[in-house]
Design an enzyme around this catalytic site. Structure first.
Site, PDB file in Angstrom:
ATOM      1  CB  SER A   1      -0.905   0.046   1.236  1.00  0.00           C
ATOM      2  OG  SER A   1      -1.675  -1.103   1.299  1.00  0.00           O
TER       3      SER A   1
ATOM      4  CB  THR B   1      -2.187   4.921   4.039  1.00  0.00           C
ATOM      5  OG1 THR B   1      -2.807   4.697   2.794  1.00  0.00           O
ATOM      6  CG2 THR B   1      -1.697   6.359   4.121  1.00  0.00           C
TER       7      THR B   1
ATOM      8  CB  THR C   1      -1.007   6.068   0.450  1.00  0.00           C
ATOM      9  OG1 THR C   1      -1.785   4.880   0.328  1.00  0.00           O
ATOM     10  CG2 THR C   1      -1.666   7.150  -0.384  1.00  0.00           C
TER      11      THR C   1
ATOM     12  NE  ARG D   1      -9.215   7.179  -4.434  1.00  0.00           N
ATOM     13  CZ  ARG D   1      -8.616   7.000  -3.268  1.00  0.00           C
ATOM     14  NH1 ARG D   1      -7.313   6.813  -3.210  1.00  0.00           N
ATOM     15  NH2 ARG D   1      -9.305   7.002  -2.145  1.00  0.00           N
ATOM     16  CB  VAL D   2      -5.849  12.170  -6.202  1.00  0.00           C
ATOM     17  CG1 VAL D   2      -5.107  12.741  -5.008  1.00  0.00           C
ATOM     18  CG2 VAL D   2      -4.949  12.189  -7.440  1.00  0.00           C
ATOM     19  N   GLY D   3      -6.500  10.178  -3.579  1.00  0.00           N
ATOM     20  CA  GLY D   3      -7.173  10.067  -2.285  1.00  0.00           C
ATOM     21  C   GLY D   3      -6.875  11.238  -1.376  1.00  0.00           C
TER      22      GLY D   3
ATOM     23  CB  THR E   1      -4.765   5.233   7.691  1.00  0.00           C
ATOM     24  OG1 THR E   1      -4.678   4.064   6.871  1.00  0.00           O
ATOM     25  CG2 THR E   1      -5.226   4.831   9.080  1.00  0.00           C
ATOM     26  N   GLY E   2      -7.288   5.014   5.693  1.00  0.00           N
ATOM     27  CA  GLY E   2      -8.599   4.460   5.390  1.00  0.00           C
ATOM     28  C   GLY E   2      -9.133   5.019   4.091  1.00  0.00           C
TER      29      GLY E   2
END
Ligand code: SD4
Length: 338
Positions: free
Chosen positions: A92, A194, A212, A222-224, A245-246
């Protein structure tokens, strides 16, 4: 036409001047002086570092080594993050990260210090240490965030190795996933890792970082939350820091790490602030199938962590002063948030 262009360039130069941006973009960027920064008064040699998940233990070890080699809180963060980014077994973060649905490993990272300076990179491919790239964005450019090909170009300019990061193990996992292509952006105990890191050095300076490969098999592009200042990470040198995180979509919608720090500003402890930020998610969306964990470090050195569901843990290393041993412990925050 020529005069229009000249007018544009003149205007651009004027704007650049106003922003303090010189023509030589490669020049080291000098940040304007900041006010209101009051490092904590700490005992000599006192320091603390906390990082998410099991790999936080090794990250914190690396952080303290950096500190003992004369580094700052920022160096602790970078050293800890780099260690985990280097681990090809970790699925990850960094090398070995699981790819998106098209087979591309795309990485997100950010870093922030006690002065409120921040750097971030997102949707970066082929750069093994996005945390270091983010630090360079912070320290040596006039920007906070670089994305995709531009971030990769900057890595090349810095002489960073640019090399494919998809390991055999990650490729096999992706190929197995493609058999069903069942995309469920669920972050549960099997699908996380992460690393978010927070540190306070022996001068009371705070810093944080987050790095991450994001949600496995995400859509390309896609960006988190992890590279988003205020979502995956926030640090206020006068108050404390927080990281997440998550499932990033839930963290971004609630600007989670900023919320944690603001709650601490209003008097909540690190633990209370993480608890309340988790409740904010639980109140605003269905959470049966999504996990988010927050980790916070207050300026008082107190650490807190909380998650929607069980399974979240974090590592905590502390030293009470010169010559004192580093106490390290893995904290299980698996009591859930309901
Ligand atoms: C993301 N927050 O990209 C990251 C994923 C994560 O543990 O934290 N996994 O949404």
């Amino acid at each position: 036409m020529a005069s229009t262009r000249r007018t544009f360039l003149t205007q651009a130069a004027a704007i650049a001047g106003t922003l303090g941006i010189g023509a030589r973009w490669n020049q080291a960027w000098t940040h304007p002086p900041r006010v209101g920064i009051n490092p904590v008064v700490v005992e000599e040699g006192q320091a603390v570092m906390t990082s998410t998940w099991n790999h936080g233990m090794l990250a914190n070890d690396a952080g303290f080594q950096a500190l003992d080699a004369g580094g700052s809180a920022l160096d602790m963060i970078e050293a800890g993050a780099r260690l985990v980014e280097s681990d090809a077994e970790g699925l990850s973060v960094g090398i070995g990260g699981l790819p998106d649905r098209d087979g591309n490993v795309t990485l997100d990272a950010c870093i922030m210090d006690h002065r409120g300076d921040a750097g971030s990179v997102c949707f970066v491919q082929d750069v093994a240490h996005p945390i270091s790239l983010a630090r360079n964005v912070m320290e040596n450019t006039p920007h906070v965030m670089l994305a995709g090909a531009g971030a990769e170009q900057y890595a090349r300019e810095l002489g960073m190795p640019v090399t494919p990061l998809l390991t055999e193990q990650a490729q096999l996992a992706w190929e197995r996933w493609k058999e069903t292509s069942n995309y469920q952006p669920i972050i549960n105990i099997e699908n996380h890792d992460t690393i978010g890191l927070l540190a306070m050095d022996d001068q009371g300076r705070l810093a944080g970082g987050c790095t991450t490969s994001g949600v496995a098999y995400k859509m390309h592009g896609r960006v988190g939350d992890s590279p988003i200042i205020g979502a995956g990470l926030y640090v206020d040198g006068d108050i404390g820091g927080a990281t997440a995180t998550g499932l990033g979509e839930a963290v971004m919608r609630t600007v989670g790490s900023f919320l944690v720090v603001e709650l601490m500003r209003q008097g909540a402890s690190a633990q209370e602030a993480c608890f309340e930020a988790v409740q904010r998610i639980i109140r605003s969306m269905p959470t049966e199938d999504l996990q988010v964990g927050y980790l916070a470090l207050g300026k008082d050195g107190q650490i807190g962590g909380h998650a929607i569901h069980s399974g979240f843990n974090y590592a905590q290393h502390q030293r009470s002063g010169t010559g004192a041993p580093i106490e390290s412990v893995l904290i299980d925050a698996s009591y859930g948030g309901r």
